[in-house]
Design an enzyme around this catalytic site. Structure first.
Site, short mmCIF file in Angstrom:
data_model
loop_
_atom_site.label_atom_id
_atom_site.label_comp_id
_atom_site.label_asym_id
_atom_site.label_seq_id
_atom_site.Cartn_x
_atom_site.Cartn_y
_atom_site.Cartn_z
N GLN A 121 0.85 -1.20 0.00
CA GLN A 121 0.00 0.00 0.00
C GLN A 121 0.88 1.24 0.00
O GLN A 121 1.63 1.47 0.96
CB GLN A 121 -0.91 0.00 1.23
CG GLN A 121 -1.78 1.24 1.36
CD GLN A 121 -2.62 1.21 2.63
OE1 GLN A 121 -3.33 0.25 2.89
NE2 GLN A 121 -2.52 2.26 3.43
N GLU A 240 -9.75 -0.38 7.89
CA GLU A 240 -8.57 -0.89 8.58
C GLU A 240 -8.72 -0.79 10.09
O GLU A 240 -8.13 -1.57 10.84
CB GLU A 240 -7.35 -0.08 8.11
CG GLU A 240 -6.01 -0.65 8.51
CD GLU A 240 -4.86 0.13 7.91
OE1 GLU A 240 -3.71 -0.28 8.11
OE2 GLU A 240 -5.12 1.16 7.24
#
Length: 377
Positions: A121, A240
């Site tokens: 990411q 998340e």
């Protein structure tokens, strides 16, 4: 609330427990050793091939369409057996399924879920951490491609990734939150340089910094629409911080129980402050376990928490740092002289929890303004 397993959940737990007993690779915990990171892909594919990964994700992409409670059972059983945790990819899956076109979903999700294609990411930058919208990595259109120049940091698994979920600026002439776009960037190409980061507790394989100097990505690999990057990023970071991504709660509970067992086995060998540290870690871990189960129950009833994920993130930070402090306290003086002491490594890793995934200060601001309705400024 009734936290007991249903018949289907009990059958799954029993089958999973038997499989783990036969296939546990016995790796060190993720926060203490490079061997875990070196073999994470192997563990990912083993879980997937056995039918124990992607449990709550869409079956048309390789998941199992099960309720999120099955992910919790998986986390609990892996922790109880001292097996490695499942790789944390749900936030990327959520970002792609929520915002990407059907063609992009079909292209990337099967490999991401199965572990056959590894991802990193690319969000944070040296000068854009908490203020992510100020990032400077630029993607400039050139025919059917975008050309990327910039610098990312704290990029998990970047050195082994096939793809990067990259956030870059595609329009410098609009307000900073509106000029960002997201891409699936192939990592194995010219124009990408990798620089691994050595962490304070000795780990070298978890994080890296990545320099993009003329790397290219097909325009069709854009995730979502041009200028939608900030919205996509918020989807990812919110997910998340949600309960399904706080799978480490089972590990905090187990570590607290292990510390308790160590102290109880020879209580006279430990000072009162050491015993108190373990007791506080136990209380904190149990608090988080019950909180996450309540949140999970709400999710099963269809409630989305949105900014409430910041509360989960704050609590997770408190618990991990309490457990880390207790581990260091129990280790005592040997932690100072033994560079491989697990207690010291766990403690040092826990300090990063108040920064990674959004700093505690940012989470408190979100709670204050978006949940409590307090004025900004």
């Amino acid at each position: 609330m009734d936290f007991r397993d249903s018949p289907a959940e009990a059958e799954f737990r029993s089958r999973l427990r038997a499989w783990i007993a036969a296939h546990n690779p016995g790796l060190p915990v993720s926060s203490t050793d490079d061997e875990y990171w070196a073999r994470q892909a192997e563990w990912h594919t083993a879980l997937y091939d056995a039918g124990f990964f992607g449990l709550s994700w869409p079956s048309r992409f390789g998941g199992h369409d099960l309720p999120p409670v099955f992910d919790v059972i998986l986390d609990e059983e892996l922790a109880a057996a001292s097996a490695p945790p499942r790789p944390s990819l749900g936030y990327l899956v959520q970002g792609i399924t929520t915002h990407a076109s059907e063609a992009v979903q079909q292209r990337f999700l099967p490999g991401l879920i199965s572990g056959r294609e590894r991802w990193c990411q690319g969000f944070s930058e040296p000068d854009a951490g908490s203020d992510l919208a100020s990032l400077r990595t630029a993607a400039t259109r050139d025919g059917d491609e975008y050309v990327i120049h910039g610098h990312k940091i704290w990029t998990s698994y970047s050195d082994v990734a096939d793809w990067c979920f990259l956030l870059a600026r595609t329009n410098p002439d609009v307000p900073k939150h509106k000029g960002l776009s997201a891409f699936a960037v192939p990592m194995r190409q010219r124009g990408i340089e990798q620089y691994p980061l050595r962490m304070i507790n000795g780990i070298t394989r978890e994080f890296g910094q990545v320099v993009f100097d003329g790397a290219r990505v097909p325009a069709e690999n854009m995730i979502g629409q041009p200028g939608e990057g900030w919205r996509i990023a918020m989807t990812i970071v919110s997910h998340e911080r949600e309960p399904s991504e706080v799978g480490y709660v089972a590990r905090y509970v187990k570590m607290a129980k292990d510390l308790e067992a160590t102290v109880r086995a020879n209580a006279d060998a430990y000072r009162s402050d050491q015993r108190e540290a373990v007791a506080w870690a136990y209380v904190q871990a149990e608090m988080l376990r019950l909180h996450v189960r309540r949140r999970l129950s709400e999710r099963l009833d269809g409630l989305e928490h949105g900014p409430g994920g910041s509360i989960d993130k704050i609590l997770m930070t408190w618990v991990e740092q309490s457990v880390g402090a207790a581990a260091l306290s129990v280790a005592g003086s040997r932690a100072v002289v033994d560079g491989d002491d697990v207690g010291m490594k766990v403690y040092l890793y826990s300090r990063a929890q108040s920064v990674m995934g959004g700093t505690s200060q940012i989470q408190k601001n979100i709670i204050a303004t978006r949940i409590l309705g307090l004025p900004m400024g």
